[in-house]
Design a protein around this motif. Structure first.
Motif, short mmCIF file in Angstrom:
data_model
loop_
_atom_site.label_atom_id
_atom_site.label_comp_id
_atom_site.label_asym_id
_atom_site.label_seq_id
_atom_site.Cartn_x
_atom_site.Cartn_y
_atom_site.Cartn_z
N SER A 80 0.79 -1.22 0.00
CA SER A 80 0.00 0.00 0.00
C SER A 80 0.82 1.27 0.00
O SER A 80 0.39 2.28 -0.53
CB SER A 80 -0.94 0.01 1.21
N GLN A 101 1.32 3.26 -3.08
CA GLN A 101 0.24 4.09 -3.59
C GLN A 101 0.38 5.53 -3.14
O GLN A 101 -0.22 6.43 -3.71
CB GLN A 101 -1.11 3.54 -3.10
N ASP A 135 -11.24 1.64 -5.79
CA ASP A 135 -9.89 1.06 -5.70
C ASP A 135 -9.13 1.65 -4.51
O ASP A 135 -8.55 0.92 -3.70
CB ASP A 135 -9.15 1.33 -7.00
N ASP A 161 -7.87 -0.04 -0.49
CA ASP A 161 -6.56 0.11 0.14
C ASP A 161 -6.67 0.84 1.48
O ASP A 161 -6.00 0.48 2.45
CB ASP A 161 -5.61 0.88 -0.79
N ASN A 220 -10.24 -5.00 -13.06
CA ASN A 220 -9.19 -4.58 -12.13
C ASN A 220 -9.75 -4.34 -10.74
O ASN A 220 -9.08 -4.61 -9.74
CB ASN A 220 -8.50 -3.32 -12.65
N LYS A 226 -8.77 -6.25 -7.34
CA LYS A 226 -8.46 -5.53 -6.10
C LYS A 226 -9.26 -6.09 -4.93
O LYS A 226 -8.75 -6.20 -3.80
CB LYS A 226 -8.74 -4.04 -6.28
N GLU A 273 -7.49 -9.18 -3.79
CA GLU A 273 -6.33 -8.84 -2.97
C GLU A 273 -6.77 -8.42 -1.58
O GLU A 273 -6.14 -8.78 -0.57
CB GLU A 273 -5.53 -7.72 -3.64
N HIS A 289 -0.73 -10.53 -6.46
CA HIS A 289 -1.48 -10.35 -7.70
C HIS A 289 -1.84 -11.70 -8.32
O HIS A 289 -2.97 -11.88 -8.81
CB HIS A 289 -0.65 -9.53 -8.70
#
Length: 325
Positions: A9, A12, A208, A212, A249, A253, A256, A312
């Motif tokens: 993270s 990001q 997204d 996170d 995507n 996410k 994950e 991933h």
């Protein structure tokens, strides 16, 4: 999960290269290196305090003071803009705070200074995010027309744009990863219900960033985990990952997110989310839930880059298993 979440993270929390020019650079003064070279004690002086060592200590102290002033100045400037009435000013402040967090994360000493700064109420970043950029636009709706007949003009704030919300979530994520007590500040602002509302109603970019941010504020935080459980957070995330009409995507996410979340509560019977495994079995089926359980145990001996790659890959496998059944 702690190390993996931070590794996955913190990358990001990077500045936009096209962002505002107000950036905090922690540059070393040229004279400090020269003093350090001349202040290196010889073997004869190693057992006693030399004048050069005194000078070096003074230089180190002055440098720390200078850096702390830069830290507080960057925070005050960013927070001032985030409190602005117009979204474009708040976006500028958020971008500068992201640049600041990126700089802070490069050094243990600056992380410690940031941690110290967050004990000062007027320098705390998280409450400002929820009071301005992450608040519900309905909170600004006009309840009465009394202001029309009053002398005082009504203060109107422009609503948060999608870009502003996404940036604010990245700032929130960075603060919680660098300063664990920020998760407590987030809990006081009822962060989980706010983020779950964003996850349900905003666009892909915000969703997204929201996933996170959720991981970062729930990391080792029982209070936020309990809030996530009470908001049926697992159900919200599994709804997204099962919806084949959603952006791929975003679904990855979500995979994950589930892997990191299961890794966090694994082996903790007293965790507020101890029943998460049963929830996944009911929502995703036995095979997908078992795959998530097994895949969440990966990467303990890998370096950060390899762990990200493994994360991933495992998320892709989870998504394929869900699409298969």
């Amino acid at each position: 999960m702690g190390n993996l979440a931070i590794t996955s993270s913190i990358d990001q929390v990077r500045p936009d290269s096209k962002g505002d020019s107000k950036e905090m650079y922690l540059k070393k003064p040229l004279w400090s290196e020269a003093v350090k070279r001349t202040a290196s004690p010889s073997a004869d002086e190693s057992n006693q305090t030399s004048p050069a060592m005194v000078v070096e200590d003074l230089v180190s102290f002055l440098t720390d003071q200078r850096v702390y002033r830069e830290v507080t100045l960057a925070l005050r400037t960013g927070i001032r803009d985030v409190r602005a009435e117009f979204s474009f000013l708040r976006v500028r402040g958020l971008r500068n705070l992201l640049k600041f967090l990126r700089t802070v994360s490069e050094s243990d000493s600056t992380i410690q200074m940031f941690t110290q700064s967050q004990t000062v109420p007027e320098l705390q970043v998280v409450p400002v995010l929820f009071r301005h950029s992450l608040k519900d636009s309905e909170e600004d709706s006009v309840a009465s027309l009394d202001h029309i007949f009053s002398v005082e003009p009504m203060k109107i704030n422009s609503p948060s744009t999608d870009a502003e919300v996404a940036l604010a979530l990245r700032v929130l994520e960075g603060c919680c990863l660098l300063h664990r007590e920020s998760t407590i500040l987030a809990h006081r602002q009822k962060a989980i219900p706010v983020l779950m509302n964003i996850l349900s109603n905003r666009g892909v970019a915000e969703q997204d960033a929201c996933l996170d941010a959720l991981i970062s504020i729930m990391l080792d935080s029982s209070a936020n985990q309990m809030d996530f459980e009470s908001c049926n957070g697992i159900e919200e995330v599994t709804d997204l990952i099962r919806d084949k009409q959603k952006d791929e995507n975003l679904r990855l996410k979500c995979g994950e997110f589930l892997l990191l979340l299961i890794g966090q509560v694994n082996g903790r019977d007293k965790s507020p989310m101890a029943t998460v495994h049963d929830d996944l079995r009911q929502l995703l089926g036995e095979k997908s839930a078992s795959l998530i359980w097994a895949a969440s145990q990966f990467g303990s001996t890998l370096d950060p880059e390899q762990r990200l790659t493994a994360l991933h890959i495992q998320a892709r496998r989870v998504l394929e298993s869900i699409d298969m059944y």
